[in-house]
Scaffold this motif. Structure first.
Motif, PDB file in Angstrom:
ATOM      1  N   LEU A  28      32.555  -3.020  54.037  1.00  0.00           N
ATOM      2  CA  LEU A  28      31.272  -3.473  53.512  1.00  0.00           C
ATOM      3  C   LEU A  28      30.151  -2.799  54.292  1.00  0.00           C
ATOM      4  O   LEU A  28      30.206  -2.705  55.519  1.00  0.00           O
ATOM      5  N   LEU A  29      29.150  -2.331  53.589  1.00  0.00           N
ATOM      6  CA  LEU A  29      28.024  -1.640  54.216  1.00  0.00           C
ATOM      7  C   LEU A  29      27.161  -2.612  55.012  1.00  0.00           C
ATOM      8  O   LEU A  29      26.726  -3.644  54.495  1.00  0.00           O
ATOM      9  N   ASP A  31      24.090  -2.236  56.045  1.00  0.00           N
ATOM     10  CA  ASP A  31      22.733  -2.336  55.491  1.00  0.00           C
ATOM     11  C   ASP A  31      22.672  -3.345  54.342  1.00  0.00           C
ATOM     12  O   ASP A  31      21.718  -4.114  54.238  1.00  0.00           O
ATOM     13  N   ASP A  32      23.699  -3.349  53.489  1.00  0.00           N
ATOM     14  CA  ASP A  32      23.736  -4.314  52.385  1.00  0.00           C
ATOM     15  C   ASP A  32      23.862  -5.742  52.908  1.00  0.00           C
ATOM     16  O   ASP A  32      23.230  -6.658  52.397  1.00  0.00           O
ATOM     17  N   LEU A  33      24.691  -5.919  53.939  1.00  0.00           N
ATOM     18  CA  LEU A  33      24.889  -7.254  54.506  1.00  0.00           C
ATOM     19  C   LEU A  33      23.621  -7.766  55.196  1.00  0.00           C
ATOM     20  O   LEU A  33      23.291  -8.949  55.096  1.00  0.00           O
ATOM     21  N   SER A  35      20.549  -7.006  54.367  1.00  0.00           N
ATOM     22  CA  SER A  35      19.642  -7.411  53.280  1.00  0.00           C
ATOM     23  C   SER A  35      20.067  -8.732  52.658  1.00  0.00           C
ATOM     24  O   SER A  35      19.230  -9.607  52.396  1.00  0.00           O
ATOM     25  N   LEU A  36      21.362  -8.883  52.425  1.00  0.00           N
ATOM     26  CA  LEU A  36      21.887 -10.103  51.827  1.00  0.00           C
ATOM     27  C   LEU A  36      21.607 -11.318  52.699  1.00  0.00           C
ATOM     28  O   LEU A  36      21.126 -12.351  52.217  1.00  0.00           O
ATOM     29  N   ASN A  70      29.846   0.374  58.494  1.00  0.00           N
ATOM     30  CA  ASN A  70      30.661  -0.534  57.700  1.00  0.00           C
ATOM     31  C   ASN A  70      31.408  -1.506  58.598  1.00  0.00           C
ATOM     32  O   ASN A  70      31.689  -1.190  59.755  1.00  0.00           O
TER      33      ASN A  70
END
Length: 101
Positions: A28-29, A31-33, A35-36, A70
């Motif tokens: 899992l990235l 950066d995405d986490l 933001s989430l 990740n």
């Protein structure tokens, strides 16, 4: 892979003897986490949830500072408790963990 995960968790917390794990193995990235969890924190209504999401967000930021892009999640269950571990992509390192009520 499963044996490595069990070994790393037992090294991380020697009190955990009997537990089950679940994982997807999908990276899992970070950066995405980040933001989430920033969003989850903003919409959290209960103070304890807000505190937990902020802690998780901060951990993701620290992991990113260590030049990791990740991570992988592993969920454990024991004695009616769910605990999530944040691992490096190759499962060689546990960055942190959280117990979910």
């Amino acid at each position: 892979m499963e044996n490595l995960i069990y070994q790393k968790i037992k090294e991380y917390d020697i009190k955990m003897n009997s537990f089950t794990i679940s994982f997807t193995g999908r990276p899992l990235l970070i950066d995405d986490l980040i933001s989430l969890y920033r969003f989850r924190n903003a919409i959290a209504k209960k103070e304890d949830i807000k505190k937990l999401t902020q802690q998780i967000h901060d951990d993701f930021c620290k992991i990113k500072e260590q030049s990791h892009e990740n991570i992988k999640f592993v969920t454990t269950r024991y004695d009616g408790i769910s605990r999530i571990f944040f691992f490096s992509e190759d499962y060689s390192k546990i960055f942190s963990d959280f117990i979910f009520p």
